[in-house]
Design an enzyme around this catalytic site. Structure first.
Site, PDB file in Angstrom:
ATOM      1  N   GLY A   1      44.715  46.866  29.941  1.00  0.00           N
ATOM      2  CA  GLY A   1      45.505  47.901  30.606  1.00  0.00           C
ATOM      3  C   GLY A   1      45.045  49.328  30.411  1.00  0.00           C
TER       4      GLY A   1
ATOM      5  N   PRO B   1      40.713  43.602  28.280  1.00  0.00           N
ATOM      6  CA  PRO B   1      40.645  44.538  29.398  1.00  0.00           C
ATOM      7  C   PRO B   1      40.025  43.892  30.627  1.00  0.00           C
ATOM      8  CG  PRO B   1      38.978  45.051  27.747  1.00  0.00           C
ATOM      9  CD  PRO B   1      39.670  43.813  27.285  1.00  0.00           C
ATOM     10  N   GLY B   2      40.518  44.289  31.798  1.00  0.00           N
ATOM     11  CA  GLY B   2      39.875  43.892  33.046  1.00  0.00           C
ATOM     12  C   GLY B   2      39.273  45.145  33.646  1.00  0.00           C
TER      13      GLY B   2
ATOM     14  N   ARG C   1      44.113  47.498  47.239  1.00  0.00           N
ATOM     15  CA  ARG C   1      44.802  48.300  46.217  1.00  0.00           C
ATOM     16  C   ARG C   1      45.485  49.559  46.767  1.00  0.00           C
ATOM     17  NH1 ARG C   1      42.582  50.558  42.311  1.00  0.00           N
ATOM     18  NH2 ARG C   1      44.099  50.067  40.724  1.00  0.00           N
TER      19      ARG C   1
ATOM     20  N   TYR D   1      49.347  49.134  45.963  1.00  0.00           N
ATOM     21  CA  TYR D   1      49.822  49.913  44.811  1.00  0.00           C
ATOM     22  C   TYR D   1      49.842  51.410  45.063  1.00  0.00           C
ATOM     23  CZ  TYR D   1      48.133  45.700  42.324  1.00  0.00           C
ATOM     24  OH  TYR D   1      47.883  44.428  41.901  1.00  0.00           O
TER      25      TYR D   1
ATOM     26  N   CYS E   1      44.722  45.112  61.955  1.00  0.00           N
ATOM     27  CA  CYS E   1      45.912  45.419  62.730  1.00  0.00           C
ATOM     28  C   CYS E   1      47.149  45.425  61.850  1.00  0.00           C
ATOM     29  CB  CYS E   1      46.023  44.461  63.909  1.00  0.00           C
ATOM     30  SG  CYS E   1      44.781  44.883  65.136  1.00  0.00           S
ATOM     31  N   GLU E   2      47.186  46.403  61.012  1.00  0.00           N
ATOM     32  CA  GLU E   2      48.263  46.799  60.106  1.00  0.00           C
ATOM     33  C   GLU E   2      47.882  48.237  59.794  1.00  0.00           C
ATOM     34  OE1 GLU E   2      50.553  44.932  57.890  1.00  0.00           O
ATOM     35  OE2 GLU E   2      50.085  43.045  58.893  1.00  0.00           O
TER      36      GLU E   2
ATOM     37  N   TYR F   1      39.736  44.159  40.874  1.00  0.00           N
ATOM     38  CA  TYR F   1      40.792  43.854  41.846  1.00  0.00           C
ATOM     39  C   TYR F   1      40.393  44.277  43.266  1.00  0.00           C
ATOM     40  CZ  TYR F   1      42.976  43.563  37.296  1.00  0.00           C
ATOM     41  OH  TYR F   1      43.219  43.259  35.985  1.00  0.00           O
TER      42      TYR F   1
HETATM   43  C1  LIG Z   1      45.536  41.346  34.186  1.00  0.00           C
HETATM   44  C2  LIG Z   1      45.613  41.125  32.745  1.00  0.00           C
HETATM   45  C3  LIG Z   1      44.849  41.890  31.868  1.00  0.00           C
HETATM   46  C4  LIG Z   1      43.939  43.000  32.325  1.00  0.00           C
HETATM   47  O1  LIG Z   1      44.597  44.128  32.794  1.00  0.00           O
HETATM   48  P1  LIG Z   1      43.728  45.425  33.158  1.00  0.00           P
HETATM   49  O2  LIG Z   1      44.725  46.434  33.587  1.00  0.00           O
HETATM   50  O3  LIG Z   1      42.784  45.055  34.241  1.00  0.00           O
HETATM   51  O4  LIG Z   1      43.016  45.831  31.909  1.00  0.00           O
HETATM   52  C5  LIG Z   1      44.913  41.583  30.531  1.00  0.00           C
HETATM   53  N1  LIG Z   1      45.703  40.592  30.073  1.00  0.00           N
HETATM   54  C6  LIG Z   1      46.464  39.848  30.881  1.00  0.00           C
HETATM   55  C7  LIG Z   1      47.289  38.771  30.323  1.00  0.00           C
HETATM   56  C8  LIG Z   1      46.455  40.093  32.252  1.00  0.00           C
HETATM   57  O5  LIG Z   1      47.223  39.355  33.048  1.00  0.00           O
END
Ligand SMILES: *Cc1c(COP(=O)(O)O)cnc(C)c1O
Length: 409
Positions: free
Chosen positions: A228, A270-271, A308, A312, A338-339, A366
């Site tokens: 996150g 982290p993603g 996104r 969001y 078409c949106e 994402y």
């Molecule tokens: C999506 C997710 C993350 C990664 O979140 P980011 O905002 O991309 O860092 C980490 N842990 C869990 C369990 C998630 O579902």
């Protein structure tokens, strides 16, 4: 994306126009150097503790990205059997993969456990099932919901009291009752607060809650603080100060380990932090519409490829890489679906002409993974630029990919 000395935009020395000429438009491009840099930044921030990175691969599951992560010592966090299989195909051992489900059918958990993955148990019913099925024979982690509200917007907050995710920390006695009844081997506690969290404070707050809760579990090896971290979306953006966060959390983690009486592993998942800034969506301007109300720039992509901004309200910085330094004008950048798929409203860009290449930043997380076939459009190709050369890592789709699952052909 850098502006080179001769005033052209480049990714590791390669221009967007070269990439589109070779691979077509629109195109997802990832800079491997950025991924390496982000991983190193996180590792350095936590170098004084035993820290492991579990990449939350729902952000970007291209096999070449997963392989790159594996090469640089990053393990995986998955949320579905599909992601688990992709991790295996990328060369990960099942034991390097954590399955963090959210209310999934229990047979998916069974398959993951039996394949050798570690599971994050996210509900009391699943904990009961886990105990009944495995007793003390299989280890697990428990996903705690610490009841802390943080995150960029309501859809990506995952740890407040109303969130669907995890088991409320208020149910700790019930959790322990189930754990003790079956002798469940809980080797880790987990929490994930949400996405786009800028300040160290919420991370410290949830870390403290998790450390307190951890003292009730005698056999822990792992404390997993989720992902996150906020990344930079535009020049001058405030982001998570990873060095500061590393110092503060490491200090508290060491104090907790001393109290707990054992050195534990600190995990992060982290993603976005690892891949968001590495990615670019390269698009071509189709039409410039000088409407009495405002100027519209249409591009050859839409919410089918990058949802996104519409889902969001996310900000994606946009560069007109075909006209660096041109006269500035204000536009709404919109898609071809078409949106109403608006990528950016009232955005100042250097003057856009039909055929200009517009590049959307922060498309590494994402982006492709949330794409769809809406309007019967094909998904774009993906390219990885690493060590100065570009490689096609996924071909563009064709009609066959669209129709492959249908009857009556
Ligand atoms: C999506 C997710 C993350 C990664 O979140 P980011 O905002 O991309 O860092 C980490 N842990 C869990 C369990 C998630 O579902």
């Amino acid at each position: 994306m850098q502006l080179s000395e001769n005033n052209t935009y480049q990714i590791q020395g390669i221009s967007p126009s070269e990439l589109i000429e070779t691979y077509g438009s629109p195109l997802y491009v990832y800079d491997g150097g950025t991924i390496r840099r982000k991983v190193a930044e996180l590792q350095e921030a936590f170098s004084s503790v035993n820290m492991k990175i579990k990449y939350a691969c729902k952000a970007n599951t291209n096999l070449s990205i997963l392989r790159l992560m594996r090469e640089i010592g990053v393990e995986l966090d998955v949320v579905s059997p599909g992601e688990f299989e992709m991790g295996r195909l990328a060369g990960y051992d099942a034991g390097q993969i954590t399955f963090t489900p959210s209310g999934v059918p229990f047979h998916e958990v069974k398959e993951a456990v039996e394949a050798g993955a570690l599971v994050n148990v996210d509900s009391i019913p699943l904990l009961e099932w886990f105990g009944k099925t495995y007793g003390s024979t299989k280890p697990c982690l428990i996903r705690i919901k610490p009841n802390v509200a943080a995150g960029g917007n309501a859809k990506i907050m995952t740890a407040h009291a109303d969130s669907k995710f995890g088991i409320s920390v208020l149910l700790i006695e019930q959790i322990l009752e189930v754990v003790n009844r079956y002798g469940i081997k809980v080797i880790g506690l987990h929490q994930h607060t949400g996405s786009d969290i800028k300040d160290a404070e919420p991370f410290i707050q949830v870390a403290d809650i998790l450390f307190e809760t951890a003292k009730r579990f005698p056999d822990l090896q792992i404390v997993d603080l989720g992902g996150g971290f906020k990344v930079s979306y535009k020049p001058g953006d405030e982001i998570t100060d990873m060095h500061l966060l590393g110092t503060k959390i490491s200090e508290r983690f060491k104090k907790f380990c001393a109290e707990y009486g054992r050195e534990l592993q600190l995990w992060f998942e982290p993603g976005k932090f690892l891949v968001s800034e590495s990615g670019y969506l390269l698009t071509t301007t189709t039409v410039v519409k000088e409407d009495p109300a405002r100027n519209f720039v249409h591009v050859d992509t839409g919410l089918n490829h990058l949802i996104r901004p519409m889902m969001y309200g996310s900000y994606h910085h946009i560069l007109n890489t075909s006209n660096p330094g041109g006269t500035e004008k204000t536009y709404n950048v919109v898609g071809y679906i078409c949106e109403t798929d608006t990528f950016a409203s009232d955005r100042t860009l250097s003057e856009v002409r039909p055929g200009d290449i517009l590049v959307m930043l922060n498309a590494g997380a994402y982006g492709y993974t949330m794409s769809s076939h809406y309007n019967a459009r094909f998904r774009p190709a993906e390219v990885l630029v690493d060590h100065g050369s570009a490689k096609l890592i996924r071909r563009r789709e064709s009609l066959k990919d669209l129709l492959g699952t249908q009857d009556g052909l």
